[in-house]
Design a protein around this motif. Structure first.
Motif, PDB file in Angstrom:
ATOM      1  N   GLN A 173     -24.796   6.346   8.341  1.00 43.18           N
ATOM      2  CA  GLN A 173     -23.981   6.108   7.144  1.00 43.18           C
ATOM      3  C   GLN A 173     -23.368   7.403   6.630  1.00 43.18           C
ATOM      4  O   GLN A 173     -22.171   7.460   6.328  1.00 43.18           O
ATOM      5  N   LYS A 174     -24.179   8.451   6.532  1.00 39.77           N
ATOM      6  CA  LYS A 174     -23.724   9.695   5.928  1.00 39.77           C
ATOM      7  C   LYS A 174     -22.819  10.508   6.846  1.00 39.77           C
ATOM      8  O   LYS A 174     -21.824  11.086   6.399  1.00 39.77           O
ATOM      9  N   GLU A 175     -23.145  10.570   8.130  1.00 33.50           N
ATOM     10  CA  GLU A 175     -22.398  11.422   9.044  1.00 33.50           C
ATOM     11  C   GLU A 175     -21.220  10.711   9.715  1.00 33.50           C
ATOM     12  O   GLU A 175     -20.206  11.337  10.026  1.00 33.50           O
ATOM     13  N   LEU A 176     -21.365   9.396   9.943  1.00 32.53           N
ATOM     14  CA  LEU A 176     -20.352   8.674  10.720  1.00 32.53           C
ATOM     15  C   LEU A 176     -19.641   7.588   9.914  1.00 32.53           C
ATOM     16  O   LEU A 176     -18.694   6.988  10.411  1.00 32.53           O
ATOM     17  N   ASN A 177     -20.115   7.330   8.702  1.00 32.56           N
ATOM     18  CA  ASN A 177     -19.543   6.265   7.873  1.00 32.56           C
ATOM     19  C   ASN A 177     -19.665   4.905   8.559  1.00 32.56           C
ATOM     20  O   ASN A 177     -18.766   4.056   8.496  1.00 32.56           O
ATOM     21  N   ILE A 178     -20.805   4.697   9.217  1.00 34.60           N
ATOM     22  CA  ILE A 178     -21.080   3.448   9.922  1.00 34.60           C
ATOM     23  C   ILE A 178     -22.251   2.756   9.238  1.00 34.60           C
ATOM     24  O   ILE A 178     -23.346   3.314   9.183  1.00 34.60           O
ATOM     25  N   PRO A 179     -22.056   1.549   8.696  1.00 32.97           N
ATOM     26  CA  PRO A 179     -23.177   0.845   8.067  1.00 32.97           C
ATOM     27  C   PRO A 179     -24.234   0.453   9.094  1.00 32.97           C
ATOM     28  O   PRO A 179     -23.914   0.133  10.249  1.00 32.97           O
ATOM     29  N   VAL A 180     -25.484   0.492   8.668  1.00 32.69           N
ATOM     30  CA  VAL A 180     -26.614   0.177   9.535  1.00 32.69           C
ATOM     31  C   VAL A 180     -27.367  -1.010   8.953  1.00 32.69           C
ATOM     32  O   VAL A 180     -27.704  -1.024   7.768  1.00 32.69           O
ATOM     33  N   TYR A 181     -27.622  -2.016   9.796  1.00 33.03           N
ATOM     34  CA  TYR A 181     -28.339  -3.217   9.367  1.00 33.03           C
ATOM     35  C   TYR A 181     -29.690  -3.285  10.075  1.00 33.03           C
ATOM     36  O   TYR A 181     -29.773  -3.060  11.280  1.00 33.03           O
ATOM     37  N   HIS A 182     -30.704  -3.643   9.309  1.00 36.60           N
ATOM     38  CA  HIS A 182     -32.055  -3.754   9.853  1.00 36.60           C
ATOM     39  C   HIS A 182     -32.463  -5.200  10.110  1.00 36.60           C
ATOM     40  O   HIS A 182     -33.602  -5.447  10.522  1.00 36.60           O
ATOM     41  N   ASP A 183     -31.564  -6.131   9.870  1.00 35.41           N
ATOM     42  CA  ASP A 183     -31.851  -7.531  10.162  1.00 35.41           C
ATOM     43  C   ASP A 183     -30.532  -8.256  10.415  1.00 35.41           C
ATOM     44  O   ASP A 183     -29.446  -7.666  10.314  1.00 35.41           O
ATOM     45  N   ASN A 184     -30.635  -9.532  10.742  1.00 36.11           N
ATOM     46  CA  ASN A 184     -29.462 -10.335  11.064  1.00 36.11           C
ATOM     47  C   ASN A 184     -28.471 -10.375   9.903  1.00 36.11           C
ATOM     48  O   ASN A 184     -28.856 -10.293   8.734  1.00 36.11           O
ATOM     49  N   GLN A 185     -27.196 -10.521  10.253  1.00 31.59           N
ATOM     50  CA  GLN A 185     -26.148 -10.642   9.255  1.00 31.59           C
ATOM     51  C   GLN A 185     -25.162 -11.730   9.673  1.00 31.59           C
ATOM     52  O   GLN A 185     -24.995 -12.019  10.861  1.00 31.59           O
ATOM     53  N   GLU A 186     -24.508 -12.318   8.671  1.00 35.34           N
ATOM     54  CA  GLU A 186     -23.476 -13.315   8.919  1.00 35.34           C
ATOM     55  C   GLU A 186     -22.095 -12.696   8.705  1.00 35.34           C
ATOM     56  O   GLU A 186     -21.897 -11.913   7.770  1.00 35.34           O
ATOM     57  N   PHE A 187     -21.168 -13.052   9.574  1.00 33.90           N
ATOM     58  CA  PHE A 187     -19.788 -12.593   9.452  1.00 33.90           C
ATOM     59  C   PHE A 187     -18.864 -13.767   9.726  1.00 33.90           C
ATOM     60  O   PHE A 187     -19.212 -14.689  10.480  1.00 33.90           O
ATOM     61  N   THR A 188     -17.684 -13.723   9.144  1.00 34.88           N
ATOM     62  CA  THR A 188     -16.645 -14.700   9.438  1.00 34.88           C
ATOM     63  C   THR A 188     -15.395 -13.957   9.880  1.00 34.88           C
ATOM     64  O   THR A 188     -14.917 -13.066   9.180  1.00 34.88           O
ATOM     65  N   PHE A 189     -14.909 -14.295  11.057  1.00 33.29           N
ATOM     66  CA  PHE A 189     -13.676 -13.712  11.592  1.00 33.29           C
ATOM     67  C   PHE A 189     -12.672 -14.842  11.745  1.00 33.29           C
ATOM     68  O   PHE A 189     -12.862 -15.735  12.577  1.00 33.29           O
ATOM     69  N   GLY A 190     -11.617 -14.813  10.932  1.00 29.82           N
ATOM     70  CA  GLY A 190     -10.683 -15.923  10.946  1.00 29.82           C
ATOM     71  C   GLY A 190     -11.388 -17.175  10.460  1.00 29.82           C
ATOM     72  O   GLY A 190     -11.940 -17.213   9.364  1.00 29.82           O
ATOM     73  N   ASN A 191     -11.418 -18.203  11.311  1.00 28.59           N
ATOM     74  CA  ASN A 191     -12.116 -19.438  10.947  1.00 28.59           C
ATOM     75  C   ASN A 191     -13.381 -19.650  11.762  1.00 28.59           C
ATOM     76  O   ASN A 191     -13.900 -20.765  11.842  1.00 28.59           O
ATOM     77  N   LYS A 192     -13.909 -18.581  12.358  1.00 26.19           N
ATOM     78  CA  LYS A 192     -15.120 -18.670  13.167  1.00 26.19           C
ATOM     79  C   LYS A 192     -16.268 -17.925  12.470  1.00 26.19           C
ATOM     80  O   LYS A 192     -16.082 -16.820  11.945  1.00 26.19           O
TER      81      LYS A 192
END
Length: 252
Positions: free
Chosen positions: A100-119
């Motif tokens: 997060q601090k050096e690369l500006n990349i979020p880090v997740y420690h568990d499953n996440q939901e995302f929606t891309f378009g209508n999927k």
């Protein structure tokens, strides 16, 4: 997230950089960096689903030596505006806030939901999910316990990193080296886990790593379980173009 014209979402998992040794994994690192450079050309986002490193631990002022090329490429791609998301795996579960601090990349420690378009997507590394795997689940509770992390932090990095790298390669409970063949849908615990998730909510794609075996299996109406394979023997990755998802093999 809405995809821009001709943009795609990329997924990759289980590079295990550093295994079995840094020198022997170096060609794989070069190949993965080449894939990142290729993907960035039309990527809206890149999802890394864990075990990028065969071992990773963040001391307060120290991170493991090496992997300069892949870290530099991730920083370059993220600075160019491409979104990158990282999910910790069982080998890099001791990741903290360095990305997060050096690369500006979020880090997740568990499953996440995302929606891309209508999927809709359900995304995670996949370790410790579903029935069975009780030995690893017990081990993960020990490894993620704050007291365990505190004790390990007191080891000098030269000792701690060397010990962890040895265990990571040698211990099959950690390395997942037995994941080499399809066990049948009824015995694939991530397939069973995906079907359970669909009992409460619909997802078009349930995408995981960890299993090291590339596969796409229908698990419900307009729902597919996806395992991304690895970058040890398969060099596979996933790509979503806004309508369809497919697994591909990178050949450099």
């Amino acid at each position: 997230m809405q995809l821009s014209n001709n943009k795609k979402i990329y997924f990759a998992s289980d590079q295990h950089l550093g295994a079995p040794t840094v020198a022997l994994s170096f060609p794989r690192e070069q190949k993965f960096v080449a894939w990142l450079e290729e993907a960035r050309k039309d990527a809206e986002a890149i999802f890394l689903l864990g075990d990028l490193f065969d071992f990773w631990f963040e001391y307060k002022k120290v991170v493991p030596k090496g992997f300069v090329r892949v870290l530099g490429k991730l920083a370059e791609i993220r600075d160019s505006g491409v979104l990158i998301y990282f999910f910790v795996g069982n080998h890099d579960l001791w990741m903290d806030d360095y990305f997060q601090k050096e690369l500006n990349i979020p880090v997740y420690h568990d499953n996440q939901e995302f929606t891309f378009g209508n999927k809709t997507f359900f995304i995670g590394h996949g370790d410790g999910k579903g029935p069975g795997d009780k030995g690893y689940k017990r081990m993960k509770k020990v490894f993620t316990n704050p007291f365990s992390k505190w004790i390990f932090r007191w080891l000098h990095p030269d000792i701690g990193v060397r010990l962890a790298q040895y265990l990571s390669v040698k211990n099959k409970l950690i390395s997942g080296s037995e994941d080499v063949k399809f066990l049948g849908e009824e015995n694939e615990w991530l397939v069973q886990y995906s079907k359970r998730k669909l009992e409460t909510k619909h997802y078009n794609y349930l995408i995981f790593g960890h299993r090291h075996l590339p596969m796409i299996i229908p698990v419900g109406t307009n729902s597919e379980y996806v395992n991304l394979g690895d970058w040890i023997g398969y060099f596979t990755y996933g790509v979503f173009d806004g309508e369809n998802f497919e697994l591909k093999t990178f050949r450099s």
